[in-house]
Design an enzyme around this catalytic site. Structure first.
Site, PDB file in Angstrom:
ATOM      1  N   GLY A  27      20.306  38.438  29.961  1.00 30.32           N
ATOM      2  CA  GLY A  27      21.574  37.728  29.760  1.00 30.32           C
ATOM      3  C   GLY A  27      22.644  38.551  29.064  1.00 30.32           C
ATOM      4  N   TRP A  47      26.199  37.728  30.222  1.00 32.40           N
ATOM      5  CA  TRP A  47      26.635  36.438  29.699  1.00 32.40           C
ATOM      6  C   TRP A  47      27.097  36.612  28.250  1.00 32.40           C
ATOM      7  CZ3 TRP A  47      24.656  33.584  25.590  1.00 32.40           C
ATOM      8  CH2 TRP A  47      25.195  32.301  25.452  1.00 32.40           C
ATOM      9  N   HIS A 107      19.900  48.509  25.305  1.00 33.34           N
ATOM     10  CA  HIS A 107      18.553  47.989  25.594  1.00 33.34           C
ATOM     11  C   HIS A 107      17.528  48.711  24.720  1.00 33.34           C
ATOM     12  CE1 HIS A 107      19.996  45.690  28.922  1.00 33.34           C
ATOM     13  NE2 HIS A 107      20.134  46.688  29.773  1.00 33.34           N
ATOM     14  N   ARG A 113      15.407  35.580  26.773  1.00 39.12           N
ATOM     15  CA  ARG A 113      15.164  34.366  27.556  1.00 39.12           C
ATOM     16  C   ARG A 113      13.673  34.318  27.869  1.00 39.12           C
ATOM     17  NH1 ARG A 113      17.202  36.250  33.616  1.00 39.12           N
ATOM     18  NH2 ARG A 113      17.228  34.036  34.069  1.00 39.12           N
ATOM     19  N   TYR A 173      18.684  32.481  25.563  1.00 39.95           N
ATOM     20  CA  TYR A 173      19.473  32.084  26.732  1.00 39.95           C
ATOM     21  C   TYR A 173      18.827  30.864  27.378  1.00 39.95           C
ATOM     22  CZ  TYR A 173      20.082  33.310  31.859  1.00 39.95           C
ATOM     23  OH  TYR A 173      20.266  33.343  33.195  1.00 39.95           O
TER      24      TYR A 173
END
Ligand code: A3P
Length: 252
Positions: free
Chosen positions: A49, A52, A94, A116, A179
């Site tokens: 995500g 987002w 990341h 998530r 998420y």
């Protein structure tokens, strides 16, 4: 058109697979990175995500901010490029906590970790691998499932990534977000701003590869009952000391 071989696409740095888009020179020099106190880091395991989160965070500022590409993507010129930015920097990454440039930690920069349900992350990553020429070929979901469980994918094991960050859950500068359903924001973010060929992820500029379904629970359309049992076994074992994993209500 066939993809380049795995050796041309992936290299291992400190035990973690990276794409060759993250040059070993850049990764080696991250420790010297000059963080600024007002930098904000958007941290995630891939397919959790990030886009987002980037959409939400950049909207919160009324002054000029620059959303950079992930700090670990690129070659050695990346550090200079980020140095030159005069506006506030929103920097995705990341990286596992242990690989994060120490300067971000010393300066107590704000960091937001988004995750998530890892089963949905696995499915999302499968499609990303399948459709992205910059990632190795995977023939089937079954083959990808095994790689994901073993952590034999870019950025390594989801479990190790999550745990490396969870260890710092009480640091005042780190916020954890989970998420849920992002469907409502998907069509907006998909259409809006910048060019249609712009993403946070440097492995693709194709927004279709990023904004796939944006739903919760797609794993149920992919996991066999046996894979689900295997995943739960590994999850329970790997996350047995994780307080956060216990409080997460992932639909299993
Ligand atoms: P799916 O492949 O399950 O659809 P990342 O942004 O970290 O690369 O993660 C991509 C996943 O998050 C994709 O999941 C994508 O649909 C979803 N996603 C990312 N940004 C989104 C947004 N603004 N709205 C809805 N979903 C989004």
């Amino acid at each position: 058109m066939s993809k380049p071989s795995e050796a041309e696409l992936i290299h291992i740095f400190k035990g973690i697979p990276f794409t060759t888009r993250s040059s070993p020179e850049l990764l080696n020099s991250l420790d010297t990175f000059d963080a600024r106190e007002d930098d904000v880091l958007l941290v995630s395991y891939p397919k959790s995500g990030t886009h987002w989160l980037a959409g939400v965070i950049t909207k919160l500022y009324t002054t000029q901010v620059t959303l950079t590409s992930p700090i670990e993507f690129g070659d050695i010129s990346k550090l200079e490029e980020l140095n030159k930015l005069s506006s506030k920097r929103i920097i995705p990454t990341h990286l596992d906590y242990n690989l994060l440039p120490p300067n971000f930690k010393n300066k107590k920069c704000k960091m937001i970790y988004i995750s998530r349900n890892p089963k949905d992350t696995a499915v999302s990553m499968y499609y990303y691998y399948r459709d992205n020429p910059n990632l190795p070929t995977v023939d089937t979901w079954t083959a990808f499932f095994d790689l994901f469980i073993k952590g034999d994918v870019v950025c390594g094991s989801w479990f190790d990534h999550f745990l490396s960050w969870e260890e710092h859950q009480n640091d005042k500068n780190i916020l954890f977000l989970f998420y849920e359903d992002m469907k409502k924001m998907k069509s907006d973010t998909e259409k809006e701003n910048s060019s249609p060929s712009s993403t946070v992820c440097s492995l693709t500029s194709n927004r279709k590869l990023i904004f796939r379904k944006g739903t919760v629970g797609d794993w149920k359309n992919h996991f066999t009952p046996k894979q689900n049992r295997r995943f739960e076994e590994v999850f329970n074992e790997k996350m047995k000391l994780s307080k956060m994993a216990k409080s997460l209500i992932y639909e299993f």
